[in-house]
Design a protein around this motif. Structure first.
Motif, PDB file in Angstrom:
ATOM      1  N   GLU A 175       0.950  -1.145  -0.037  1.00 29.33           N
ATOM      2  CA  GLU A 175      -0.011   0.035   0.303  1.00 29.33           C
ATOM      3  C   GLU A 175       0.919   1.371  -0.142  1.00 29.33           C
ATOM      4  O   GLU A 175       0.421   2.386  -0.352  1.00 29.33           O
ATOM      5  CB  GLU A 175      -0.892  -0.158   1.178  1.00 29.33           C
ATOM      6  N   PRO A 179       2.076   2.530  -5.032  1.00 26.09           N
ATOM      7  CA  PRO A 179       1.635   3.905  -5.477  1.00 26.09           C
ATOM      8  C   PRO A 179       2.837   4.643  -5.945  1.00 26.09           C
ATOM      9  O   PRO A 179       2.593   5.474  -6.797  1.00 26.09           O
ATOM     10  CB  PRO A 179       0.976   4.518  -4.410  1.00 26.09           C
ATOM     11  N   SER A 206      -4.701  -2.040 -16.428  1.00 30.00           N
ATOM     12  CA  SER A 206      -5.914  -1.634 -15.547  1.00 30.00           C
ATOM     13  C   SER A 206      -7.024  -2.326 -15.594  1.00 30.00           C
ATOM     14  O   SER A 206      -7.638  -2.609 -14.628  1.00 30.00           O
ATOM     15  CB  SER A 206      -6.424  -0.212 -16.417  1.00 30.00           C
ATOM     16  N   SER A 209      -5.874  -5.266 -13.039  1.00 27.31           N
ATOM     17  CA  SER A 209      -5.707  -4.978 -11.803  1.00 27.31           C
ATOM     18  C   SER A 209      -6.763  -3.731 -11.557  1.00 27.31           C
ATOM     19  O   SER A 209      -6.174  -2.606 -11.750  1.00 27.31           O
ATOM     20  CB  SER A 209      -4.245  -4.534 -11.332  1.00 27.31           C
ATOM     21  N   PRO A 210      -7.805  -3.961 -10.835  1.00 31.55           N
ATOM     22  CA  PRO A 210      -8.733  -2.748 -10.282  1.00 31.55           C
ATOM     23  C   PRO A 210      -7.677  -1.661  -9.449  1.00 31.55           C
ATOM     24  O   PRO A 210      -8.068  -0.564  -9.387  1.00 31.55           O
ATOM     25  CB  PRO A 210      -9.811  -3.325  -9.556  1.00 31.55           C
ATOM     26  N   TYR A 211      -6.615  -2.352  -8.819  1.00 36.85           N
ATOM     27  CA  TYR A 211      -6.027  -1.446  -7.798  1.00 36.85           C
ATOM     28  C   TYR A 211      -5.085  -0.562  -8.651  1.00 36.85           C
ATOM     29  O   TYR A 211      -4.998   0.412  -8.317  1.00 36.85           O
ATOM     30  CB  TYR A 211      -5.164  -2.464  -6.716  1.00 36.85           C
ATOM     31  N   ALA A 213      -5.740   0.094 -11.739  1.00 35.47           N
ATOM     32  CA  ALA A 213      -6.458   1.250 -12.491  1.00 35.47           C
ATOM     33  C   ALA A 213      -6.880   2.519 -11.319  1.00 35.47           C
ATOM     34  O   ALA A 213      -7.090   3.682 -11.483  1.00 35.47           O
ATOM     35  CB  ALA A 213      -7.728   0.560 -12.936  1.00 35.47           C
ATOM     36  N   GLU A 214      -6.929   2.160 -10.074  1.00 33.70           N
ATOM     37  CA  GLU A 214      -7.365   3.218  -9.171  1.00 33.70           C
ATOM     38  C   GLU A 214      -6.402   4.233  -8.888  1.00 33.70           C
ATOM     39  O   GLU A 214      -6.259   5.435  -8.740  1.00 33.70           O
ATOM     40  CB  GLU A 214      -7.813   2.595  -7.789  1.00 33.70           C
ATOM     41  N   LEU A 215      -5.077   3.426  -8.732  1.00 34.20           N
ATOM     42  CA  LEU A 215      -3.853   4.305  -8.531  1.00 34.20           C
ATOM     43  C   LEU A 215      -3.676   5.285 -10.065  1.00 34.20           C
ATOM     44  O   LEU A 215      -3.109   6.324  -9.850  1.00 34.20           O
ATOM     45  CB  LEU A 215      -2.799   3.653  -8.209  1.00 34.20           C
ATOM     46  N   TRP A 216      -3.800   4.653 -11.210  1.00 32.41           N
ATOM     47  CA  TRP A 216      -3.562   5.441 -12.317  1.00 32.41           C
ATOM     48  C   TRP A 216      -4.504   6.778 -12.211  1.00 32.41           C
ATOM     49  O   TRP A 216      -4.057   7.698 -12.956  1.00 32.41           O
ATOM     50  CB  TRP A 216      -3.559   4.493 -13.334  1.00 32.41           C
ATOM     51  N   ALA A 217      -5.737   6.483 -12.065  1.00 30.44           N
ATOM     52  CA  ALA A 217      -6.749   7.555 -11.939  1.00 30.44           C
ATOM     53  C   ALA A 217      -6.363   8.566 -11.061  1.00 30.44           C
ATOM     54  O   ALA A 217      -6.984   9.779 -11.354  1.00 30.44           O
ATOM     55  CB  ALA A 217      -8.112   6.942 -11.971  1.00 30.44           C
ATOM     56  N   SER A 218      -5.577   8.513  -9.948  1.00 26.45           N
ATOM     57  CA  SER A 218      -4.984   9.253  -9.134  1.00 26.45           C
ATOM     58  C   SER A 218      -4.567  10.669  -9.653  1.00 26.45           C
ATOM     59  O   SER A 218      -4.313  11.686  -9.170  1.00 26.45           O
ATOM     60  CB  SER A 218      -4.522   8.813  -7.867  1.00 26.45           C
TER      61      SER A 218
END
Length: 278
Positions: A175, A179, A206, A209-211, A213-218
């Protein structure tokens, strides 16, 4: 003397020197009569570059005139500047430089592989800016290329870390560390926006891995840098290692990453891992 005042004489000398080495034959022009030097004349450079003779003369004289990227590119083509020379021209003219996109390096010269092997027992690897694994040494393979990661079958660190089962992930504190790696990837991505290989890579990871995708969207961006990371290996437990990136001449956007033990326990476990893995 200001920076601009220092750069202008350098710019003038640079342009004169590069003009002198380009012959009329190089650019498809007849040699003409009464040519005192083998190189192009100023008016010829101006004509071939599509700029005014007076403007080019002032540029070559180092006068404080403004130049656009488009005009500098035209002059660079006329003077047959290679990529480092083109960048140098931009710097001297104080124009923001945008490098021409280059193909992603996918091969490593034997000399670079020799450096990796010479670093053993320190784990070392060559990554490109997309975290593709281009070359490794035995210590790196002992630490990271365990059965769980090898089953992924994709020679890319991010793909491995985001798709391997969490309990088998070699990176402790996912975690915190993942990132940072995604933000580092995005700092390189800015140079490759719209390139099919990069866009396909981001899209596929993406989806996998949904995780990710979430980090990339940040949208976070962080440049590469040294870090202390904790890794886990089933044979020796946890190891705290400092990662350090080293640039490689002639391999744009590639780096050697070396992992050094951060404490005595990591030194001891690294030696044990190499002894059992060699």
């Amino acid at each position: 003397m200001t920076t601009t005042q220092r750069r202008r004489p350098e710019l003038a000398a640079f342009l004169r020197g590069r003009r002198a080495r380009v012959t009329p034959a190089d650019v498809g022009m007849p040699p003409g009569l009464r040519r005192r030097t083998p190189g192009l004349r100023r008016e010829e450079v101006a004509q071939l570059s599509g700029v005014g003779v007076t403007w080019y003369t002032w540029l070559e004289q180092g006068r404080p005139i403004n130049a656009s990227a488009q005009v500098l590119d035209a002059v660079a083509r006329t003077l047959r500047l290679d990529a480092p020379e083109r960048e140098h021209l931009y710097r001297l003219a104080e124009v923001p430089f945008e490098p021409v996109p280059e193909r992603m390096t996918q091969t490593v010269a034997p000399e670079v592989q020799g450096i990796l092997d010479g670093l053993d027992p320190l784990p070392a690897v060559v990554y490109n800016s997309r975290y593709d694994i281009l070359a490794t040494n035995p210590a790196y393979r002992d630490l990271f290329m365990v059965p769980a990661t090898l089953r992924i079958g994709v020679p890319n660190v991010l793909w491995t870390l985001f798709t391997v089962p969490e309990k088998a992930c070699p990176v402790v504190h996912r975690e915190r560390e993942l990132p940072v790696m995604v933000a580092t990837l995005r700092s390189w991505y800015g140079r490759h926006v719209g390139e099919p290989a990069w866009e396909d890579y981001i899209r596929a990871l993406s989806a996998a891995s949904p995780y990710f995708a979430e980090l990339w969207a940040s949208g976070e961006v962080i440049p590469p840098g040294p870090r202390v990371k904790t890794f886990h290996h089933e044979a020796v437990g946890e190891l705290r290692m400092t990662s350090q990136s080293l640039q490689i001449d002639g391999m744009p956007e590639c780096r050697i990453v070396v992992y050094t033990p951060a404490d005595e326990a990591a030194h001891r476990k690294s030696r044990l891992l190499r002894e059992t893995g060699s």
